[in-house]
Design a protein around this motif. Structure first.
Motif, short mmCIF file in Angstrom:
data_model
loop_
_atom_site.label_atom_id
_atom_site.label_comp_id
_atom_site.label_asym_id
_atom_site.label_seq_id
_atom_site.Cartn_x
_atom_site.Cartn_y
_atom_site.Cartn_z
N ALA A 126 -26.60 -17.55 78.98
CA ALA A 126 -26.44 -16.11 78.82
C ALA A 126 -26.80 -15.68 77.40
O ALA A 126 -27.34 -14.59 77.20
CB ALA A 126 -25.01 -15.70 79.14
N VAL A 127 -26.51 -16.52 76.42
CA VAL A 127 -26.85 -16.18 75.03
C VAL A 127 -28.36 -16.07 74.88
O VAL A 127 -28.87 -15.13 74.25
CB VAL A 127 -26.28 -17.24 74.06
N VAL A 128 -29.09 -17.01 75.44
CA VAL A 128 -30.56 -16.97 75.38
C VAL A 128 -31.07 -15.71 76.08
O VAL A 128 -31.94 -15.00 75.57
CB VAL A 128 -31.18 -18.23 75.99
N GLY A 129 -30.50 -15.42 77.24
CA GLY A 129 -30.92 -14.22 77.96
C GLY A 129 -30.66 -12.95 77.19
O GLY A 129 -31.48 -12.02 77.20
N GLU A 130 -29.54 -12.89 76.49
CA GLU A 130 -29.22 -11.72 75.69
C GLU A 130 -30.22 -11.56 74.54
O GLU A 130 -30.67 -10.45 74.24
CB GLU A 130 -27.80 -11.82 75.14
N PHE A 131 -30.57 -12.68 73.89
CA PHE A 131 -31.53 -12.60 72.80
C PHE A 131 -32.90 -12.18 73.32
O PHE A 131 -33.60 -11.37 72.69
CB PHE A 131 -31.64 -13.95 72.08
N ILE A 132 -33.31 -12.72 74.45
CA ILE A 132 -34.62 -12.37 75.01
C ILE A 132 -34.68 -10.87 75.30
O ILE A 132 -35.66 -10.19 74.95
CB ILE A 132 -34.89 -13.18 76.29
N GLY A 133 -33.63 -10.34 75.94
CA GLY A 133 -33.60 -8.91 76.22
C GLY A 133 -33.64 -8.07 74.95
O GLY A 133 -34.34 -7.06 74.88
N PHE A 134 -32.89 -8.52 73.94
CA PHE A 134 -32.89 -7.80 72.66
C PHE A 134 -34.28 -7.86 72.02
O PHE A 134 -34.77 -6.84 71.51
CB PHE A 134 -31.86 -8.42 71.73
N ALA A 135 -34.91 -9.04 72.05
CA ALA A 135 -36.23 -9.19 71.44
C ALA A 135 -37.26 -8.31 72.14
O ALA A 135 -38.10 -7.68 71.49
CB ALA A 135 -36.66 -10.66 71.49
N ARG A 136 -37.20 -8.25 73.46
CA ARG A 136 -38.15 -7.40 74.19
C ARG A 136 -38.03 -5.94 73.77
O ARG A 136 -39.02 -5.26 73.55
CB ARG A 136 -37.91 -7.53 75.70
N THR A 137 -36.77 -5.48 73.65
CA THR A 137 -36.56 -4.10 73.26
C THR A 137 -36.99 -3.87 71.82
O THR A 137 -37.69 -2.90 71.50
CB THR A 137 -35.07 -3.74 73.42
N ARG A 138 -36.59 -4.77 70.95
CA ARG A 138 -36.89 -4.63 69.52
C ARG A 138 -38.39 -4.68 69.25
O ARG A 138 -38.92 -3.96 68.40
CB ARG A 138 -36.19 -5.75 68.76
N LEU A 139 -39.09 -5.54 70.00
CA LEU A 139 -40.52 -5.72 69.78
C LEU A 139 -41.37 -4.81 70.65
O LEU A 139 -42.60 -4.90 70.64
CB LEU A 139 -40.91 -7.19 70.05
N GLY A 140 -40.70 -3.95 71.42
CA GLY A 140 -41.44 -2.98 72.22
C GLY A 140 -42.04 -3.54 73.48
O GLY A 140 -43.04 -3.01 73.99
N ARG A 141 -41.43 -4.60 74.03
CA ARG A 141 -41.91 -5.19 75.28
C ARG A 141 -41.02 -4.76 76.42
O ARG A 141 -39.81 -4.70 76.28
CB ARG A 141 -41.89 -6.73 75.20
N GLY A 142 -41.60 -4.49 77.57
CA GLY A 142 -40.81 -4.16 78.74
C GLY A 142 -40.11 -5.36 79.29
O GLY A 142 -40.52 -6.51 79.06
N ALA A 143 -39.03 -5.14 80.03
CA ALA A 143 -38.26 -6.25 80.57
C ALA A 143 -39.06 -7.10 81.54
O ALA A 143 -38.77 -8.26 81.77
CB ALA A 143 -37.00 -5.72 81.28
N GLY A 144 -40.09 -6.53 82.13
CA GLY A 144 -40.88 -7.31 83.07
C GLY A 144 -42.11 -7.92 82.48
O GLY A 144 -42.95 -8.48 83.20
N SER A 145 -42.27 -7.81 81.16
CA SER A 145 -43.48 -8.34 80.54
C SER A 145 -43.48 -9.84 80.57
O SER A 145 -42.45 -10.49 80.58
CB SER A 145 -43.61 -7.85 79.10
N GLY A 146 -44.64 -10.41 80.56
CA GLY A 146 -44.74 -11.87 80.54
C GLY A 146 -46.14 -12.28 80.15
O GLY A 146 -47.11 -11.69 80.60
N GLY A 147 -46.21 -13.27 79.32
CA GLY A 147 -47.52 -13.76 78.90
C GLY A 147 -47.93 -14.93 79.75
O GLY A 147 -47.41 -15.15 80.85
N PRO A 148 -48.85 -15.73 79.27
CA PRO A 148 -49.27 -16.88 80.01
C PRO A 148 -48.11 -17.78 80.33
O PRO A 148 -47.25 -18.04 79.51
CB PRO A 148 -50.27 -17.55 79.04
N GLY A 149 -48.06 -18.24 81.54
CA GLY A 149 -47.00 -19.16 81.93
C GLY A 149 -45.76 -18.47 82.42
O GLY A 149 -44.79 -19.10 82.76
N SER A 150 -45.76 -17.11 82.47
CA SER A 150 -44.57 -16.42 82.92
C SER A 150 -44.51 -16.38 84.43
O SER A 150 -45.46 -16.67 85.10
CB SER A 150 -44.57 -14.98 82.38
#
Length: 306
Positions: free
Chosen positions: A282-306
């Motif tokens: 859950a901690v990793v998930g919380e950081f990922i969600g925060f990073a997406r918002t902070r960096l301007g990425r949508g929650a459904g974004s994904g790069g290679p390998g997503s």
């Protein structure tokens, strides 16, 4: 009431009566009717085996046993609230530890600000940064020693998710008195005859990316020194060993005698990806969600390998 049937609600009811010394006021506070409240207090006294509240036609008072029980009941209820809040925080990913792998160059590119903002957002999470070569980061991620990492040109691993973190360009780095330093922008082909200080290709797919870009520009770079970190690259360039290709963010630590020149046409990229296991805490998930918002990425974004 069964002898094992004491519940938190009995303690809450008792505390309400003990604090108001009125069954009527306690029932109003608890939003229940008075008869059930009186029955719950009687059940509690039967469970304990002694009278806690002395009742008369005129007043309600605590017995000595009731006064002692009130202190303990308040402590138990407070601990229950703390336990509930702690579980909520942990379940929401707002408590625990987070081990992040990175290189010094990635830290310069924006990771430091992201982590600092997350620490304000989730002060209960202890974030530990681990500086190591990219290959070691991926191995540590697979072994569970890291929770996530930030990498340029990550590998393909079906157990990992990869999504873009931020974009970054590449610049040619050369002494300010170098003949090419008079130009504001350089093409990769302009560097074909220069000696290069390079990231060590054995440790870095990003170095392989830079090598491939040079090949596509029509030349194989003549590498005179290979090192691991950007600050070592710049030190060698400043000492006259050659020129280099570095992420734009490295200019933040560049010695005064070095110049950064953007590459025409953006033939090389130093984009950074966030890499983490598909199964994570859950901690990793919380950081990922925060990073997406902070960096301007949508929650459904994904790069290679997503």
């Amino acid at each position: 009431m069964d002898r094992t049937g004491m519940e938190l609600r009995h303690l809450r009811y008792f505390v309400a009566v003990a604090e108001t010394l009125s069954f009527t006021e306690a029932a109003r506070r608890l939003a229940i009717s008075q008869p059930p409240l009186s029955q719950q207090i009687r059940d509690l006294e039967l469970e304990i085996g002694t009278t806690l509240i002395a009742r008369s036609s005129r007043n309600v008072s605590l017995t000595p046993a009731g006064a002692a029980f009130l202190t303990r009941a308040r402590q138990i209820l407070a601990e229950a609230v703390r336990a509930r809040d702690e579980a909520r925080v942990i379940g929401a990913g707002r408590s625990g530890t987070l081990d992040i792998g990175m290189t010094g160059a990635v830290l310069l590119g924006g990771l430091g600000g992201l982590v600092a903002a997350f620490q304000i957002f989730a002060p209960g999470v202890q974030v530990r940064l681990h500086e190591m070569p990219p290959g070691e980061q991926e191995a540590a991620l697979g072994a569970g020693r890291l929770d996530l990492c930030f990498l340029r040109t990550p590998g393909a691993d079906p157990a990992l998710r990869v999504e873009p973190a931020w974009h970054e360009g590449v610049s040619a780095v050369l002494p300010r008195d170098h003949p090419l330093a008079v130009r504001r922008r350089l093409a990769l082909a302009d560097l074909r005859d220069e000696p290069f200080v390079f990231f060590r290709r054995a440790d870095s797919r990003f170095a392989d990316h830079l090598w491939t870009c040079c090949i596509e520009a029509g030349f194989a770079p003549r590498i005179v020194q290979e090192v691991v970190e950007a600050h070592a690259v710049m030190a060698l360039v400043a000492d006259g060993f050659g020129i280099a290709l570095l992420p734009d963010s490295a200019r933040r630590l560049a010695p005064s005698g070095l110049g950064f020149r953007p590459l025409a046409g953006n033939p090389a990229r130093a984009d950074v990806s966030l890499v983490y296991p598909r199964e994570h805490s859950a901690v990793v998930g919380e950081f990922i969600g925060f990073a997406r918002t902070r960096l301007g990425r949508g929650a459904g974004s994904g790069g290679p390998g997503s």
